[in-house]
Design a protein around this motif. Structure first.
Motif, mmCIF file in Angstrom:
data_model
loop_
_atom_site.group_PDB
_atom_site.id
_atom_site.type_symbol
_atom_site.label_atom_id
_atom_site.label_comp_id
_atom_site.label_asym_id
_atom_site.label_seq_id
_atom_site.Cartn_x
_atom_site.Cartn_y
_atom_site.Cartn_z
ATOM 1 N N MET A 163 13.641 -26.575 -3.645
ATOM 2 C CA MET A 163 13.032 -27.888 -3.479
ATOM 3 C C MET A 163 12.822 -28.135 -1.985
ATOM 4 O O MET A 163 13.769 -28.270 -1.231
ATOM 5 N N ASN A 164 11.586 -28.161 -1.572
ATOM 6 C CA ASN A 164 11.273 -28.395 -0.161
ATOM 7 C C ASN A 164 10.976 -29.867 0.069
ATOM 8 O O ASN A 164 10.008 -30.405 -0.445
ATOM 9 N N THR A 165 11.819 -30.505 0.838
ATOM 10 C CA THR A 165 11.640 -31.907 1.181
ATOM 11 C C THR A 165 10.641 -32.008 2.334
ATOM 12 O O THR A 165 10.360 -31.014 3.013
ATOM 13 N N PRO A 166 10.119 -33.196 2.598
ATOM 14 C CA PRO A 166 9.245 -33.350 3.767
ATOM 15 C C PRO A 166 9.938 -32.911 5.062
ATOM 16 O O PRO A 166 9.310 -32.300 5.921
ATOM 17 N N ALA A 167 11.237 -33.183 5.187
ATOM 18 C CA ALA A 167 11.962 -32.779 6.398
ATOM 19 C C ALA A 167 11.964 -31.262 6.530
ATOM 20 O O ALA A 167 11.779 -30.721 7.628
ATOM 21 N N ALA A 168 12.163 -30.550 5.426
ATOM 22 C CA ALA A 168 12.174 -29.085 5.456
ATOM 23 C C ALA A 168 10.802 -28.544 5.821
ATOM 24 O O ALA A 168 10.679 -27.613 6.623
ATOM 25 N N LEU A 169 9.764 -29.111 5.240
ATOM 26 C CA LEU A 169 8.401 -28.663 5.554
ATOM 27 C C LEU A 169 8.063 -28.934 7.014
ATOM 28 O O LEU A 169 7.454 -28.090 7.685
ATOM 29 N N ASN A 170 8.471 -30.081 7.517
ATOM 30 C CA ASN A 170 8.231 -30.399 8.929
ATOM 31 C C ASN A 170 8.978 -29.444 9.848
ATOM 32 O O ASN A 170 8.460 -29.037 10.888
ATOM 33 N N LEU A 171 10.213 -29.074 9.464
ATOM 34 C CA LEU A 171 10.977 -28.135 10.276
ATOM 35 C C LEU A 171 10.268 -26.784 10.331
ATOM 36 O O LEU A 171 10.161 -26.185 11.404
ATOM 37 N N GLU A 172 9.788 -26.306 9.205
ATOM 38 C CA GLU A 172 9.091 -25.012 9.192
ATOM 39 C C GLU A 172 7.861 -25.046 10.098
ATOM 40 O O GLU A 172 7.627 -24.121 10.880
ATOM 41 N N GLN A 173 7.094 -26.122 10.032
ATOM 42 C CA GLN A 173 5.920 -26.255 10.908
ATOM 43 C C GLN A 173 6.335 -26.295 12.375
ATOM 44 O O GLN A 173 5.704 -25.669 13.227
ATOM 45 N N LEU A 174 7.404 -27.019 12.680
ATOM 46 C CA LEU A 174 7.908 -27.110 14.047
ATOM 47 C C LEU A 174 8.344 -25.737 14.554
ATOM 48 O O LEU A 174 7.998 -25.338 15.669
ATOM 49 N N LEU A 175 9.107 -25.008 13.739
ATOM 50 C CA LEU A 175 9.559 -23.678 14.141
ATOM 51 C C LEU A 175 8.372 -22.764 14.433
ATOM 52 O O LEU A 175 8.338 -22.082 15.454
ATOM 53 N N HIS A 176 7.401 -22.746 13.546
ATOM 54 C CA HIS A 176 6.251 -21.859 13.714
ATOM 55 C C HIS A 176 5.390 -22.249 14.913
ATOM 56 O O HIS A 176 4.800 -21.379 15.560
ATOM 57 N N HIS A 177 5.350 -23.536 15.229
ATOM 58 C CA HIS A 177 4.561 -23.995 16.382
ATOM 59 C C HIS A 177 5.303 -23.800 17.703
ATOM 60 O O HIS A 177 4.756 -23.260 18.662
ATOM 61 N N ASP A 210 15.285 -24.771 1.842
ATOM 62 C CA ASP A 210 15.618 -26.152 1.508
ATOM 63 C C ASP A 210 16.594 -26.753 2.512
ATOM 64 O O ASP A 210 17.238 -26.058 3.290
ATOM 65 N N TRP A 211 16.651 -28.067 2.468
ATOM 66 C CA TRP A 211 17.578 -28.908 3.239
ATOM 67 C C TRP A 211 18.169 -29.882 2.236
ATOM 68 O O TRP A 211 17.504 -30.832 1.820
ATOM 69 N N HIS A 271 23.130 -31.718 3.553
ATOM 70 C CA HIS A 271 23.444 -31.249 4.908
ATOM 71 C C HIS A 271 23.703 -29.743 4.952
ATOM 72 O O HIS A 271 24.561 -29.270 5.690
ATOM 73 N N ARG A 272 22.910 -29.003 4.178
ATOM 74 C CA ARG A 272 22.927 -27.538 4.195
ATOM 75 C C ARG A 272 21.473 -27.075 4.351
ATOM 76 O O ARG A 272 20.590 -27.492 3.592
ATOM 77 N N LEU A 273 21.251 -26.225 5.349
ATOM 78 C CA LEU A 273 19.921 -25.674 5.594
ATOM 79 C C LEU A 273 19.914 -24.207 5.206
ATOM 80 O O LEU A 273 20.813 -23.453 5.593
ATOM 81 N N ARG A 274 18.880 -23.811 4.447
ATOM 82 C CA ARG A 274 18.713 -22.405 4.083
ATOM 83 C C ARG A 274 17.320 -21.934 4.504
ATOM 84 O O ARG A 274 16.328 -22.595 4.229
ATOM 85 N N LEU A 275 17.302 -20.776 5.171
ATOM 86 C CA LEU A 275 16.070 -20.151 5.632
ATOM 87 C C LEU A 275 15.900 -18.806 4.947
ATOM 88 O O LEU A 275 16.874 -18.093 4.717
ATOM 89 N N HIS A 276 14.648 -18.437 4.672
ATOM 90 C CA HIS A 276 14.332 -17.134 4.095
ATOM 91 C C HIS A 276 13.902 -16.193 5.215
ATOM 92 O O HIS A 276 13.046 -16.549 6.033
ATOM 93 N N ASP A 334 15.254 -8.804 1.523
ATOM 94 C CA ASP A 334 15.112 -10.151 2.060
ATOM 95 C C ASP A 334 16.493 -10.798 2.147
ATOM 96 O O ASP A 334 17.428 -10.391 1.445
ATOM 97 N N ALA A 335 16.602 -11.792 3.006
ATOM 98 C CA ALA A 335 17.902 -12.437 3.219
ATOM 99 C C ALA A 335 17.754 -13.942 3.308
ATOM 100 O O ALA A 335 16.655 -14.469 3.503
ATOM 101 N N ILE A 336 18.888 -14.607 3.182
ATOM 102 C CA ILE A 336 18.966 -16.066 3.326
ATOM 103 C C ILE A 336 19.961 -16.385 4.432
ATOM 104 O O ILE A 336 21.115 -15.947 4.385
ATOM 105 N N ALA A 337 19.500 -17.130 5.438
ATOM 106 C CA ALA A 337 20.368 -17.640 6.499
ATOM 107 C C ALA A 337 20.734 -19.070 6.133
ATOM 108 O O ALA A 337 19.853 -19.876 5.826
ATOM 109 N N CYS A 338 22.020 -19.369 6.169
ATOM 110 C CA CYS A 338 22.493 -20.685 5.733
ATOM 111 C C CYS A 338 23.438 -21.281 6.769
ATOM 112 O O CYS A 338 24.334 -20.603 7.265
#
Length: 152
Positions: A1-15, A29-30, A33-38, A98-102
């Protein structure tokens, strides 16, 4: 489940950190208070057909950096600059796919001290822990502890 905050973070990271785009980092997802990255294997593969150690380090740092970015936004702090001051990593298992960073929340008391210090002094330090696992396995392939500093 990608929240708006998670989507914004991904855009910020890529930019703001273009390497994340080349690495194929995605915010899974976020929640609570747990962040997971692929972290996909293909763009990060090494000569042994496993995830490159430098990419794993980067993923672990990004999980902590992203966690702190999102948590600060939730607390209404928008003027802070986040930097990694120190980091220790161990690689007990190879990552063959593939991995998940948490990154999970630190103790509430540590967070409250950090936030109060930042609000009072305009600078504060927080220790965060990240782990990296395979999507189908909870075994910790990477363990990371980082000291993150936020300053105005």
């Amino acid at each position: 489940m990608n929240t708006p905050a998670a989507l914004n973070l991904e855009q910020l990271l890529h930019h703001d950190i273009p390497l994340t785009r080349d690495m194929g980092v995605k915010v899974i997802d976020w929640q609570d208070h747990r962040l997971r990255l692929h972290l996909p294997l293909a763009p990060n593969v090494n000569h042994k057909s496993t995830l490159f150690g430098g990419s794993l380090y980067c993923g672990a740092v990004l999980a902590g950096w992203g966690w702190l970015h999102l948590r600060l936004r939730e607390a209404g702090v928008e003027d802070g600059h986040i930097v990694i001051q120190d980091g220790q990593i161990s690689y007990p298992l190879p990552v063959r796919g593939d991995a998940i960073a948490c990154c999970k929340a630190p103790e509430q008391a540590a967070w409250e001290r950090f936030l109060a210090t930042y609000q009072r002094r305009g600078r504060a330090r927080l220790e965060l822990h990240s782990v990296i696992t395979a999507p189908d396995n909870d075994a910790e392939a990477v363990r990371f502890t980082g000291q993150f500093v936020v300053h105005r």
